[in-house]
Design a protein around this motif. Structure first.
Motif, PDB file in Angstrom:
ATOM      1  N   UNK A   1     -86.457 -40.914  39.511  1.00 47.62           N
ATOM      2  CA  UNK A   1     -86.772 -40.161  40.728  1.00 47.62           C
ATOM      3  C   UNK A   1     -86.594 -38.653  40.578  1.00 47.62           C
ATOM      4  N   UNK A   2     -85.539 -38.204  39.867  1.00 47.09           N
ATOM      5  CA  UNK A   2     -85.362 -36.749  39.736  1.00 47.09           C
ATOM      6  C   UNK A   2     -86.484 -36.133  38.913  1.00 47.09           C
ATOM      7  N   UNK A   3     -87.037 -36.897  37.982  1.00 48.47           N
ATOM      8  CA  UNK A   3     -88.137 -36.387  37.174  1.00 48.47           C
ATOM      9  C   UNK A   3     -89.412 -36.291  37.996  1.00 48.47           C
ATOM     10  N   UNK A   4     -89.675 -37.318  38.782  1.00 47.26           N
ATOM     11  CA  UNK A   4     -90.846 -37.280  39.659  1.00 47.26           C
ATOM     12  C   UNK A   4     -90.772 -36.092  40.604  1.00 47.26           C
ATOM     13  N   UNK A   5     -89.619 -35.908  41.233  1.00 47.39           N
ATOM     14  CA  UNK A   5     -89.472 -34.824  42.203  1.00 47.39           C
ATOM     15  C   UNK A   5     -89.516 -33.461  41.527  1.00 47.39           C
ATOM     16  N   UNK A   6     -88.816 -33.319  40.395  1.00 49.23           N
ATOM     17  CA  UNK A   6     -88.817 -32.047  39.691  1.00 49.23           C
ATOM     18  C   UNK A   6     -90.192 -31.651  39.214  1.00 49.23           C
ATOM     19  N   UNK A   7     -90.943 -32.592  38.661  1.00 48.73           N
ATOM     20  CA  UNK A   7     -92.301 -32.310  38.181  1.00 48.73           C
ATOM     21  C   UNK A   7     -93.195 -31.883  39.339  1.00 48.73           C
ATOM     22  N   UNK A   8     -93.083 -32.559  40.469  1.00 50.55           N
ATOM     23  CA  UNK A   8     -93.911 -32.201  41.622  1.00 50.55           C
ATOM     24  C   UNK A   8     -93.595 -30.806  42.140  1.00 50.55           C
ATOM     25  N   UNK A   9     -92.321 -30.418  42.128  1.00 52.51           N
ATOM     26  CA  UNK A   9     -91.946 -29.089  42.604  1.00 52.51           C
ATOM     27  C   UNK A   9     -92.499 -28.009  41.677  1.00 52.51           C
ATOM     28  N   UNK A  10     -92.345 -28.204  40.361  1.00 50.22           N
ATOM     29  CA  UNK A  10     -92.788 -27.172  39.422  1.00 50.22           C
ATOM     30  C   UNK A  10     -94.301 -27.033  39.419  1.00 50.22           C
ATOM     31  N   UNK A  11     -95.010 -28.157  39.426  1.00 46.41           N
ATOM     32  CA  UNK A  11     -96.466 -28.096  39.358  1.00 46.41           C
ATOM     33  C   UNK A  11     -97.125 -27.883  40.713  1.00 46.41           C
ATOM     34  N   UNK A  12     -96.429 -28.243  41.798  1.00 48.43           N
ATOM     35  CA  UNK A  12     -97.074 -28.208  43.106  1.00 48.43           C
ATOM     36  C   UNK A  12     -96.597 -27.123  44.033  1.00 48.43           C
ATOM     37  N   UNK A  13     -95.713 -26.226  43.552  1.00 48.28           N
ATOM     38  CA  UNK A  13     -95.213 -25.157  44.414  1.00 48.28           C
ATOM     39  C   UNK A  13     -94.858 -23.949  43.557  1.00 48.28           C
ATOM     40  N   UNK A  14     -94.405 -22.912  44.219  1.00 46.78           N
ATOM     41  CA  UNK A  14     -93.924 -21.717  43.519  1.00 46.78           C
ATOM     42  C   UNK A  14     -92.410 -21.577  43.641  1.00 46.78           C
TER      43      UNK A  14
ATOM     44  N   UNK B   1     -87.240 -33.531  33.217  1.00 44.00           N
ATOM     45  CA  UNK B   1     -87.672 -33.203  34.570  1.00 44.00           C
ATOM     46  C   UNK B   1     -88.141 -31.760  34.667  1.00 44.00           C
ATOM     47  N   UNK B   2     -87.483 -30.863  33.931  1.00 41.96           N
ATOM     48  CA  UNK B   2     -87.880 -29.452  33.953  1.00 41.96           C
ATOM     49  C   UNK B   2     -88.971 -29.149  32.941  1.00 41.96           C
ATOM     50  N   UNK B   3     -88.826 -29.664  31.730  1.00 44.20           N
ATOM     51  CA  UNK B   3     -89.696 -29.187  30.649  1.00 44.20           C
ATOM     52  C   UNK B   3     -91.032 -29.909  30.546  1.00 44.20           C
ATOM     53  N   UNK B   4     -91.160 -31.131  31.006  1.00 48.66           N
ATOM     54  CA  UNK B   4     -92.480 -31.761  30.937  1.00 48.66           C
ATOM     55  C   UNK B   4     -93.512 -30.965  31.737  1.00 48.66           C
ATOM     56  N   UNK B   5     -93.239 -30.576  32.982  1.00 50.27           N
ATOM     57  CA  UNK B   5     -94.221 -29.746  33.695  1.00 50.27           C
ATOM     58  C   UNK B   5     -94.336 -28.338  33.128  1.00 50.27           C
ATOM     59  N   UNK B   6     -93.240 -27.783  32.611  1.00 51.63           N
ATOM     60  CA  UNK B   6     -93.312 -26.452  32.014  1.00 51.63           C
ATOM     61  C   UNK B   6     -94.187 -26.477  30.764  1.00 51.63           C
ATOM     62  N   UNK B   7     -94.025 -27.502  29.935  1.00 53.06           N
ATOM     63  CA  UNK B   7     -94.866 -27.627  28.750  1.00 53.06           C
ATOM     64  C   UNK B   7     -96.331 -27.761  29.154  1.00 53.06           C
ATOM     65  N   UNK B   8     -96.609 -28.506  30.212  1.00 56.93           N
ATOM     66  CA  UNK B   8     -97.987 -28.619  30.699  1.00 56.93           C
ATOM     67  C   UNK B   8     -98.532 -27.256  31.110  1.00 56.93           C
TER      68      UNK B   8
ATOM     69  N   UNK C   1     -85.031 -25.062  45.497  1.00 54.53           N
ATOM     70  CA  UNK C   1     -85.003 -26.460  45.920  1.00 54.53           C
ATOM     71  C   UNK C   1     -83.949 -27.216  45.117  1.00 54.53           C
ATOM     72  N   UNK C   2     -83.283 -28.153  45.770  1.00 55.04           N
ATOM     73  CA  UNK C   2     -82.270 -28.980  45.117  1.00 55.04           C
ATOM     74  C   UNK C   2     -82.826 -30.366  44.825  1.00 55.04           C
ATOM     75  N   UNK C   3     -82.700 -30.791  43.579  1.00 55.52           N
ATOM     76  CA  UNK C   3     -83.085 -32.141  43.180  1.00 55.52           C
ATOM     77  C   UNK C   3     -81.823 -32.802  42.640  1.00 55.52           C
ATOM     78  N   UNK C   4     -81.294 -33.761  43.375  1.00 53.19           N
ATOM     79  CA  UNK C   4     -80.003 -34.374  43.037  1.00 53.19           C
ATOM     80  C   UNK C   4     -80.189 -35.873  42.917  1.00 53.19           C
ATOM     81  N   UNK C   5     -79.672 -36.433  41.838  1.00 55.52           N
ATOM     82  CA  UNK C   5     -79.740 -37.885  41.688  1.00 55.52           C
ATOM     83  C   UNK C   5     -78.927 -38.543  42.781  1.00 55.52           C
TER      84      UNK C   5
END
Length: 205
Positions: free
Chosen positions: A2-15, A31-38, A187-191
């Motif tokens: 869940x933290x990966x899903x939420x983190x990826x959506x925040x990085x790719x879908x917002x500023x 969670x942070x680097x998969x969308x950053x690498x994209x 934004x806070x993403x907490x397990x």
């Protein structure tokens, strides 16, 4: 996770900036680097900076990230006291991809390559701070916060910020650390608690 899903959506879908908090081996790095690498793969001129308090952690993360970027022609470079001058020169001459660095080595960039900073770091799009809880309170954190502000001013960049931490005693303090002028942008993403099973064993001798 869940933290990966939420983190990826925040990085790719917002500023927005974000803080990802989960236990060790909880998937924070991905969670942070998969969308950053994209994002970097779609714009190869961009740079992401990973800041860690420990050289050993940089070396460990370098292996993980380098494997993920190997087929993308996306360089992953390290910069600390044990890294060769050749590897550092490679980044200075062709600043793109991911740079893994300690705060002290980032400071050395200001001392040794001050005039080059606008060219080297102008395309910095992300700054990821690992072990965020180490920096939130204390002199080293004040130093890092100053370095980020100075880097933005010197290079004319406005990177998005991401903090990774296994433990956050005061989430609001961490948000203020990342964005003193506007903590609401973080934004806070907490397990969620209760998602892990703990087993105890008792043996008598």
């Amino acid at each position: 996770r869940p933290i990966q899903t939420e983190g990826i959506q925040i990085i790719l879908g917002s500023e927005d900036d974000l803080i990802i908090s989960a236990p060790t081996a909880g998937g924070k790095t991905e969670a942070a680097f998969l969308p950053i690498i994209s994002a970097l793969a779609s714009d190869p001129a961009k740079v992401a900076i990973y800041v860690s308090p420990l050289k050993a952690l940089i070396n460990d993360q370098w292996g993980r990230l380098d494997r993920r970027c190997a087929e993308l022609d996306l360089p992953v470079r390290r910069w600390h006291g044990d890294i060769s001058a050749t590897e550092k020169k490679d980044f200075r001459e062709n600043p793109r991809g991911i740079l893994l660095i300690t705060p002290e080595s980032l400071e050395s960039n200001f001392v040794n390559y001050g005039r080059m900073l606008p060219r080297i770091y102008a395309e910095t799009a992300f700054v990821v701070i690992d072990e965020l809880h180490v920096f939130v309170d204390g002199v080293r954190g004040m130093h890092l916060r100053s370095l980020i502000s100075r880097l933005c001013a010197a290079a004319g960049c406005a990177p998005r910020l991401a903090g990774l931490s296994a433990t956050l005693g005061d989430p609001l303090a961490a948000q203020r650390f990342l964005r003193p002028d506007d903590p609401s942008r973080v934004r806070l993403v907490v397990e969620a608690s209760g998602g892990r099973e703990i087993r105890l064993g008792l043996r008598g001798f």
